[in-house]
Scaffold this motif. Structure first.
Motif, PDB file in Angstrom:
ATOM      1  N   VAL A   1     -72.191  24.360  30.170  1.00 40.54           N
ATOM      2  CA  VAL A   1     -73.336  23.470  29.963  1.00 40.54           C
ATOM      3  C   VAL A   1     -73.936  23.685  28.576  1.00 40.54           C
ATOM      4  O   VAL A   1     -74.486  22.751  27.972  1.00 40.54           O
ATOM      5  N   TYR A   2     -73.818  24.914  28.071  1.00 41.75           N
ATOM      6  CA  TYR A   2     -74.366  25.223  26.741  1.00 41.75           C
ATOM      7  C   TYR A   2     -73.264  25.318  25.684  1.00 41.75           C
ATOM      8  O   TYR A   2     -73.430  25.979  24.666  1.00 41.75           O
ATOM      9  N   ARG A   3     -72.189  24.608  25.921  1.00 39.32           N
ATOM     10  CA  ARG A   3     -71.109  24.541  24.933  1.00 39.32           C
ATOM     11  C   ARG A   3     -71.628  23.877  23.655  1.00 39.32           C
ATOM     12  O   ARG A   3     -72.275  22.838  23.695  1.00 39.32           O
ATOM     13  N   GLY A   4     -71.368  24.506  22.515  1.00 37.03           N
ATOM     14  CA  GLY A   4     -71.834  23.961  21.236  1.00 37.03           C
ATOM     15  C   GLY A   4     -73.234  24.382  20.867  1.00 37.03           C
ATOM     16  O   GLY A   4     -73.796  23.870  19.898  1.00 37.03           O
ATOM     17  N   ASN A   5     -73.821  25.346  21.627  1.00 36.37           N
ATOM     18  CA  ASN A   5     -75.214  25.729  21.354  1.00 36.37           C
ATOM     19  C   ASN A   5     -75.387  26.429  20.007  1.00 36.37           C
ATOM     20  O   ASN A   5     -76.418  26.252  19.349  1.00 36.37           O
ATOM     21  N   VAL A   6     -74.379  27.184  19.570  1.00 33.80           N
ATOM     22  CA  VAL A   6     -74.486  27.850  18.259  1.00 33.80           C
ATOM     23  C   VAL A   6     -74.459  26.810  17.141  1.00 33.80           C
ATOM     24  O   VAL A   6     -75.246  26.877  16.193  1.00 33.80           O
ATOM     25  N   ALA A   7     -73.560  25.837  17.275  1.00 34.61           N
ATOM     26  CA  ALA A   7     -73.497  24.764  16.281  1.00 34.61           C
ATOM     27  C   ALA A   7     -74.795  23.961  16.271  1.00 34.61           C
ATOM     28  O   ALA A   7     -75.279  23.552  15.210  1.00 34.61           O
ATOM     29  N   MET A   8     -75.357  23.740  17.469  1.00 35.81           N
ATOM     30  CA  MET A   8     -76.620  23.002  17.541  1.00 35.81           C
ATOM     31  C   MET A   8     -77.758  23.804  16.925  1.00 35.81           C
ATOM     32  O   MET A   8     -78.647  23.243  16.283  1.00 35.81           O
ATOM     33  N   LEU A   9     -77.731  25.128  17.102  1.00 33.09           N
ATOM     34  CA  LEU A   9     -78.734  25.989  16.482  1.00 33.09           C
ATOM     35  C   LEU A   9     -78.638  25.914  14.962  1.00 33.09           C
ATOM     36  O   LEU A   9     -79.656  25.790  14.264  1.00 33.09           O
TER      37      LEU A   9
ATOM     38  N   PRO B   1     -73.366  17.572   8.549  1.00 28.33           N
ATOM     39  CA  PRO B   1     -72.141  18.387   8.599  1.00 28.33           C
ATOM     40  C   PRO B   1     -72.023  19.240   9.859  1.00 28.33           C
ATOM     41  O   PRO B   1     -70.968  19.278  10.493  1.00 28.33           O
ATOM     42  N   MET B   2     -73.110  19.902  10.228  1.00 35.30           N
ATOM     43  CA  MET B   2     -73.047  20.716  11.440  1.00 35.30           C
ATOM     44  C   MET B   2     -73.107  19.862  12.691  1.00 35.30           C
ATOM     45  O   MET B   2     -72.608  20.251  13.760  1.00 35.30           O
ATOM     46  N   ASP B   3     -73.664  18.664  12.582  1.00 36.19           N
ATOM     47  CA  ASP B   3     -73.675  17.735  13.708  1.00 36.19           C
ATOM     48  C   ASP B   3     -72.250  17.304  14.053  1.00 36.19           C
ATOM     49  O   ASP B   3     -71.920  17.104  15.224  1.00 36.19           O
ATOM     50  N   VAL B   4     -71.412  17.158  13.029  1.00 32.10           N
ATOM     51  CA  VAL B   4     -69.998  16.826  13.248  1.00 32.10           C
ATOM     52  C   VAL B   4     -69.323  17.927  14.062  1.00 32.10           C
ATOM     53  O   VAL B   4     -68.610  17.658  15.043  1.00 32.10           O
ATOM     54  N   VAL B   5     -69.569  19.176  13.671  1.00 29.95           N
ATOM     55  CA  VAL B   5     -68.970  20.320  14.374  1.00 29.95           C
ATOM     56  C   VAL B   5     -69.470  20.376  15.812  1.00 29.95           C
ATOM     57  O   VAL B   5     -68.683  20.571  16.756  1.00 29.95           O
ATOM     58  N   LYS B   6     -70.766  20.192  15.992  1.00 33.67           N
ATOM     59  CA  LYS B   6     -71.346  20.215  17.342  1.00 33.67           C
ATOM     60  C   LYS B   6     -70.743  19.124  18.224  1.00 33.67           C
ATOM     61  O   LYS B   6     -70.376  19.362  19.376  1.00 33.67           O
ATOM     62  N   SER B   7     -70.643  17.920  17.677  1.00 38.11           N
ATOM     63  CA  SER B   7     -70.097  16.798  18.449  1.00 38.11           C
ATOM     64  C   SER B   7     -68.652  17.068  18.864  1.00 38.11           C
ATOM     65  O   SER B   7     -68.250  16.785  19.998  1.00 38.11           O
ATOM     66  N   ARG B   8     -67.870  17.634  17.956  1.00 41.03           N
ATOM     67  CA  ARG B   8     -66.461  17.915  18.259  1.00 41.03           C
ATOM     68  C   ARG B   8     -66.320  19.005  19.314  1.00 41.03           C
ATOM     69  O   ARG B   8     -65.458  18.928  20.191  1.00 41.03           O
ATOM     70  N   LEU B   9     -67.148  20.033  19.223  1.00 38.93           N
ATOM     71  CA  LEU B   9     -67.094  21.109  20.211  1.00 38.93           C
ATOM     72  C   LEU B   9     -67.497  20.598  21.591  1.00 38.93           C
ATOM     73  O   LEU B   9     -66.899  20.977  22.603  1.00 38.93           O
ATOM     74  N   GLN B  10     -68.515  19.746  21.655  1.00 35.33           N
ATOM     75  CA  GLN B  10     -68.991  19.256  22.948  1.00 35.33           C
ATOM     76  C   GLN B  10     -68.074  18.186  23.531  1.00 35.33           C
ATOM     77  O   GLN B  10     -67.957  18.069  24.752  1.00 35.33           O
ATOM     78  N   ALA B  11     -67.438  17.393  22.666  1.00 33.56           N
ATOM     79  CA  ALA B  11     -66.475  16.401  23.147  1.00 33.56           C
ATOM     80  C   ALA B  11     -65.197  17.073  23.622  1.00 33.56           C
ATOM     81  O   ALA B  11     -64.494  16.562  24.500  1.00 33.56           O
TER      82      ALA B  11
END
Length: 278
Positions: free
Chosen positions: A144-152, A203-213
């Protein structure tokens, strides 16, 4: 559009993405994953703005002995960082569900899906609640918290580039002698702050989106660094600017409305409190 551009394949530029989504999914495709963010945006925004404002007041009280004292740049920066950290706890599950729903490209019907289907392009989730329950069952709380580091890493600098430009630009365009900025100044300053913030954190939003997708159909990335390396190796530095235009164009009106609503609500509540307790 933002999610498809950042985490999808074959969408090309913004215009091509618009046409592809409309051609394949009609108008309904543009509203995928909307219900969960819509239901939670009030809570999320009130927490972020409340944490930011109260942290500023606490720091002003600590430094100057007056919570109403004008905050320094350092105070605004620290308050923005605190707001960014707190936002991740609420925002990560919401963003995850939204992105998972947006990245399954077909509508769910009992006739065309099996719940255990992992074929790319076939629907996996019936809706936001089913999506959240499925992630919990398969991946647990960590999922459920996948991508939380990227979101931080997105939200901490993002909120610094959100609240600080707003305060500075609002002060700059407010006429001298005015006690408080007028609604137009608030609207413009909020819009500029939103555009600046999204430009910084895309830039980090791209990483977050990819990790969560990642995980709708298969698992491609081992973590945030692996995602960044794979994305760079496959598409170069330009990959980290994916969705920049959509983010900045969206950021202006949404943030303008957010700050205007916030400031007008505060004024209304203060006026009501004054009338109730003269």
């Amino acid at each position: 559009l933002q999610t498809r551009l950042q985490a999808g394949q074959g969408y090309g530029n913004t215009l091509k993405c618009v046409l592809t989504v409309y051609r394949n999914e009609s108008l309904a495709g543009f509203f995928k994953g909307m219900s969960f963010p819509l239901a939670s945006i009030g809570i999320y925004s009130s927490v972020v703005f409340g944490v930011f404002s109260n942290t500023q007041r606490f720091l002003s009280q600590l430094r100057h002995g007056d919570p109403a004292a004008a905050p320094s740049l350092a105070d605004m920066t620290l308050a923005s960082i605190v707001a960014g950290v707190i936002s991740v706890g609420i925002g990560t599950p919401v963003e995850l569900v939204k992105i998972r729903l947006q990245m399954q490209t077909q509508p769910y019907t009992k006739a065309n899906v099996k719940l255990n289907s992992t074929v790319p392009g076939s629907p996996v989730y019936r809706g936001p609640i089913h999506c959240l329950r499925t992630i919990l069952q398969k991946e647990g709380i960590a999922g459920v918290y996948r991508g939380n580091v990227a979101m931080l890493l997105r939200d901490v600098p993002g909120y610094c580039a959100y609240f600080i430009p707003y305060a500075m630009f609002c002060d700059w365009i407010t006429p001298e002698g005015s006690i408080a900025p007028n609604p137009f100044s608030i609207w413009v300053a909020g819009g500029v702050a939103g555009a600046v913030s999204w430009a910084v954190c895309t830039p980090m939003d791209v990483v977050k989106s990819r990790l969560q997708a990642d995980g709708v159909y298969l698992n491609q990335y081992k973590g945030i660094l692996d995602c960044m390396l794979q994305s760079y190796q496959n598409e170069g530095l330009k990959v980290f600017c994916r969705g920049l235009l959509v983010n900045t164009l969206r950021g202006f009106p949404s943030s303008a409305a957010m700050f205007l609503g916030y400031e007008l609500s505060l004024k209304a509540m203060k006026r009501c409190q004054t009338e109730t307790n003269p």
